[in-house]
Design a protein around this motif. Structure first.
Motif, short mmCIF file in Angstrom:
data_model
loop_
_atom_site.label_atom_id
_atom_site.label_comp_id
_atom_site.label_asym_id
_atom_site.label_seq_id
_atom_site.Cartn_x
_atom_site.Cartn_y
_atom_site.Cartn_z
N SER A 31 7.43 0.35 -3.42
CA SER A 31 5.96 0.21 -3.40
C SER A 31 5.31 0.99 -4.58
O SER A 31 4.32 0.52 -5.27
CB SER A 31 5.68 0.95 -2.00
N LEU A 32 6.12 1.82 -5.07
CA LEU A 32 5.66 2.33 -6.24
C LEU A 32 5.52 1.37 -7.62
O LEU A 32 4.59 1.50 -8.42
CB LEU A 32 6.82 3.65 -6.78
N ARG A 33 6.42 0.39 -7.78
CA ARG A 33 6.53 -0.61 -8.59
C ARG A 33 5.14 -1.49 -8.32
O ARG A 33 4.60 -1.97 -9.24
CB ARG A 33 7.66 -1.45 -8.59
N VAL A 34 4.94 -1.85 -6.98
CA VAL A 34 3.77 -2.59 -6.69
C VAL A 34 2.44 -1.92 -7.27
O VAL A 34 1.82 -2.38 -7.64
CB VAL A 34 3.87 -2.86 -5.04
N GLY A 75 12.79 12.83 -8.24
CA GLY A 75 11.88 12.92 -9.29
C GLY A 75 10.86 11.89 -8.92
O GLY A 75 9.58 11.95 -9.15
N LYS A 76 11.50 10.53 -8.63
CA LYS A 76 10.46 9.30 -8.41
C LYS A 76 9.57 9.74 -7.28
O LYS A 76 8.42 9.07 -7.11
CB LYS A 76 11.36 8.33 -8.14
N VAL A 122 10.16 4.94 -13.39
CA VAL A 122 9.88 4.16 -12.40
C VAL A 122 10.83 2.79 -12.46
O VAL A 122 11.53 2.46 -11.57
CB VAL A 122 8.43 3.82 -11.95
N TYR A 123 10.79 2.23 -13.67
CA TYR A 123 11.70 1.09 -13.98
C TYR A 123 13.13 1.29 -14.23
O TYR A 123 13.69 0.39 -14.19
CB TYR A 123 10.78 0.15 -15.05
N ASP A 166 0.83 -1.33 -0.17
CA ASP A 166 0.14 0.10 0.06
C ASP A 166 0.93 1.23 -0.15
O ASP A 166 1.43 1.83 1.05
CB ASP A 166 -0.75 0.06 1.33
N ILE A 167 0.74 1.98 -1.20
CA ILE A 167 1.86 3.31 -1.35
C ILE A 167 1.41 4.26 -0.31
O ILE A 167 2.28 5.02 0.15
CB ILE A 167 1.58 3.75 -2.69
N GLN A 168 0.30 4.34 0.25
CA GLN A 168 -0.20 5.34 1.35
C GLN A 168 0.96 5.11 2.54
O GLN A 168 1.00 6.05 3.14
CB GLN A 168 -1.56 5.12 1.90
#
Ligand code: SF4
Ligand code: SF4
Length: 441
Positions: free
Chosen positions: A121-124, A71-72, A94-95, A22-24
């Motif tokens: 988490s961003l990739r998830v 940036g990411k 992101v990748y 959960d990115i939150q």
């Protein structure tokens, strides 16, 4: 007016846990990036000069702020707040990142932000939103599902590396987990490893049926598949009763020691066995006299710290708590700063080999520059991976090393490609090969 703004990250006493599903959980960390770029530069306490002062391969290669951690973090924050949609460029940003952890330890020098976890988490999230991972990663995922290895190689050839005259025990305290690379593409590492065990008089067993450790699945955000594999693998290892899980691959080391427990919400200690890299075991055996080097290696040697054996390998401890003003957390959180990585052991081993002259590259230990191959980068962005290795080779050239040693098949292969492309007069070897040669005098 203020109440309508997406200010979730400002709320005092917000609950959070180290759960990358959960990115939150990482909105605070992403929102608090102040764009200071401390994550880009090598620690100023020993800044090695203008030529080798950067540590983020992604920012250095693409020369645009979006590719740096700063940036990411902005992209991730905006996405978590529903202010930005995925597009082709955002996915690439992101990748096109080796998840090398250099930004994470760099950021924690000044601020205690969880950058590596936010990137994972961003990739998830990319996978959850149906846009990730990259096509090359999907192919690897299919291979793992079908053949239980990342290369799509025949499962019954997995043990073909075993040298004649050496046989694993039925039962032993040490379980050698060779991993996909040493089983298929870098059999020289698996062979050297078991010869070293034999020389040290250590019995070892293999898993009844070894499968991929799931490193790429985890790294590209395929969390459900990676977790399922982690569960299966952990159960299999526990069933063998092994006390030590021995690996000869840095990526496998990080996976078993950090990311398997992370996915299963346990600590490294709770695995029920110790995860040991070959260099830790050999260092111990040299110091207690069970191994001695006989054959000299007359060479100017340098050691490349693989990210996953160095700054990414601090033990994992799950965390769940509350965050107050100024980011203070409750209960106390022990941050992973990359200080517990395996840095000394490979160097002590190399120094113990007669006639070896060990020279250091300007960027080393926590500040080492990633080889560019890991975490799905080589497969999805081969030019980036080649570029990063070529950058690292400039350091090797700068210090006049003749032999480049690493402790990871991914690094070895990527450097070998860079050396071939540049016709450098440097040989690259895995440390298991160097140890084996020095024992066989
Ligand atoms: S990630 Fe951390 S070190 Fe990098 S720019 Fe943001 S705050 Fe600074
Ligand atoms: S993980 Fe490595 S490549 Fe990715 S942003 Fe951080 S320093 Fe750059």
């Amino acid at each position: 007016m203020t109440a309508e703004l997406p200010v979730r990250y400002c709320r005092p006493k917000s609950e959070f846990k180290f759960d990358i599903a959960d990115i939150q959980n990482f909105v605070y960390d992403m929102s608090r990036c102040i764009k200071c770029k401390g994550c880009t530069w090598v620690d100023h306490t020993y800044m090695p000069g203008a030529r080798f002062m950067t540590r983020c391969p992604s920012a250095a290669m693409y020369k645009f702020d979006a590719y740096g951690a700063y940036g990411k973090m902005r992209i991730g924050h905006a996405m978590a707040e529903g202010l930005l949609e995925w597009n082709e460029k955002a996915l690439e940003v992101v990748y096109a990142c080796t998840l090398c952890g250099a930004c994470d330890v760099g950021c924690k020098r000044n601020l205690d932000l969880e950058i590596e976890l936010a990137l994972e988490s961003l990739r998830v999230k990319a996978v959850q939103d149906g846009v990730g991972p990259m096509p090359a990663h999907k192919k690897i995922a299919r291979n793992i599902e079908q053949y239980h290895n990342s290369f799509g190689a025949e499962p019954d050839k997995r043990r073909a590396w075993m040298p004649e005259g050496i046989a694993p025990a039925e039962k032993a305290d040490v379980l050698y987990f060779a991993g996909c690379s040493a089983s298929y593409t870098n059999a020289e590492i698996a062979r050297a490893t078991v010869k070293i065990l034999q020389a040290a008089g250590i019995d070892f067993m293999l898993m009844p049926e070894e499968w991929c450790c799931g490193n790429i699945l985890f790294s590209v955000g395929l969390l459900d598949q990676a977790r399922e594999l982690a569960r299966r693998n952990l159960e299999e290892v526990r069933r063998t009763g092994a006390k030590i899980l021995l690996v000869s691959c840095a990526e496998g080391y990080r996976m078993w020691k950090v990311d398997v427990p992370k996915m299963l919400e346990i600590s490294t200690e709770e695995l029920g066995f110790k995860v040991v890299h070959l260099v830790e075991l050999v260092d111990e055996k040299l110091k207690d006299g069970a191994l001695t080097f006989k054959k000299p290696l007359s060479s100017r040697v340098t050691y490349h710290d693989a990210c996953s054996l160095g700054r990414l390998s601090d033990p994992w401890i799950p965390y769940e708590g509350k965050r107050g003003w100024m980011g203070c957390v409750e209960p106390r959180l022990k941050r992973r700063r990359g200080t517990q990585g395996v840095y000394a052991q490979p160097r002590d081993i190399l120094k113990a080999i007669p006639a070896v002259e060990l020279v250091e590259m300007p960027r080393m230990r926590e500040n080492a520059f990633c080889c560019g191959a890991g975490r799905g980068t080589k497969e999805a962005f081969p030019e980036f991976a080649a570029w990063a290795a070529a950058q690292r080779m400039e350091e090797v050239r700068e210090i006049g090393a003749e032999t480049l040693v690493t402790a990871c098949p991914w690094c070895k292969n990527n450097f070998a490609r860079a050396i071939k492309a540049s016709a450098d007069d440097v040989q690259v070897q895995d440390i298991s090969e160097v140890i084996c040669a020095a024992l066989e005098g």
